[in-house]
Design an enzyme around this catalytic site. Sequence first.
Site, PDB file in Angstrom:
ATOM      1  N   ALA A 245     -57.905  36.948  10.177  1.00  0.00           N
ATOM      2  CA  ALA A 245     -56.803  36.871   9.212  1.00  0.00           C
ATOM      3  C   ALA A 245     -55.975  38.146   9.268  1.00  0.00           C
ATOM      4  O   ALA A 245     -56.514  39.239   9.441  1.00  0.00           O
ATOM      5  CB  ALA A 245     -57.330  36.658   7.797  1.00  0.00           C
ATOM      6  N   ASP A 246     -54.677  37.985   9.129  1.00  0.00           N
ATOM      7  CA  ASP A 246     -53.791  39.134   9.006  1.00  0.00           C
ATOM      8  C   ASP A 246     -53.495  39.441   7.542  1.00  0.00           C
ATOM      9  O   ASP A 246     -53.162  40.579   7.200  1.00  0.00           O
ATOM     10  CB  ASP A 246     -52.490  38.877   9.755  1.00  0.00           C
ATOM     11  CG  ASP A 246     -52.659  39.058  11.255  1.00  0.00           C
ATOM     12  OD1 ASP A 246     -52.218  40.087  11.774  1.00  0.00           O
ATOM     13  OD2 ASP A 246     -53.253  38.172  11.896  1.00  0.00           O
TER      14      ASP A 246
END
Length: 372
Positions: free
Chosen positions: A254-255
Amino acid sequence: MAREFNDVAATLQSIRYNRGSLHLLDQRKLPLETTYLEIRDSTDGWNAIQDMVVRGAPAIAIAAALSLAVEVFNLDGFNGSAGEAVSFLQNKLEYLVSSRPTAVNLSDAAGKLKEVVSNAAATTSEGRSVFQAFIEAAEVMLGDDVASNRAIGSYGASCIQQQTGKQKLSVLTHCNTGSLATAGYGTALGVIRALHSAGVLERAYCTETRPFNQGSRLTAYELVHEKIPATLIADSATAALMKAGSVDAIVVGADRVASNGDTANKIGTYSVALSAKFHNIPFYVAAPLTSVDLSLSSGQEIVIEERSPKELLNARGGLGEQVAASGISVWNPAFDVTPASLISGIITEKGVITKTSADDAFDIKAFVQKTG
């Protein structure tokens, strides 16, 4: 005395750092060529992040911090005050954050480093002392990232084993979340690595991850390097692979994670999550708590970065010959948002965030407060 940070030599390294010196693995040239670029200052760091020399939210944050650490370590002739040093560092950090705005780890690291230098300036009048405090804090972030990833791997492996109840299992991942995307070990790929070490991984499946091919170029490269049994598939083959019964669990990185659990990750993640939901396969997100942005109520507030049209118009993610018709318009978002409703759990270095039984929703704020 200069510290050395090459303690993860057993795995691939995207970042090679000794105090005053930083080299980043040019991931645009993998898997055919292994080249490290020297990063001398924050401008080099900004360009390396923007041009995808280094990528992966944790690695971006560390590379940005260390590029500035190298710059101030080698900055000759600076005789400014502590206040001037703070102003210099804060301006540089704001500049670095602009290189990849979707990666919350980068802005989180910048915020923490700003606090460090402000605190340092309150105890000294010497600008060089503020620079020293910054350098030491950036180095701590590097060491902490590796420890955090190993914890994510351990928690994730245990959770997936318990969830599936299988002695041997196959796991699918999307994009690259291993040693090349972090300071070492990896997040989602770290979970796969931990499963392999425990002797329970039958096979890892990695997508090619169009259009920049982080899966085929980088994840496949890491899996082969680590001698982990693995198979590369086209992005468009994920649903068929699930229908064939070949996937027991999915884990991605995930960013940015919103406070409700909506998650921004590499484009194509949302499609994988939809297929997983249809085929009743658990879908996990693995990310450090620095990827959580409690200021965002949902994924609708996440700003999605768009990349160059050349990544679609030309082969090799924009680096090769033209393959599309001249004059065609292009939409090339770098990320998409997976709704929390499609996510089984969020694996962090403090444990796995699961949904409350009452309303089948994540209470990430409560988890952060409890473990923080």
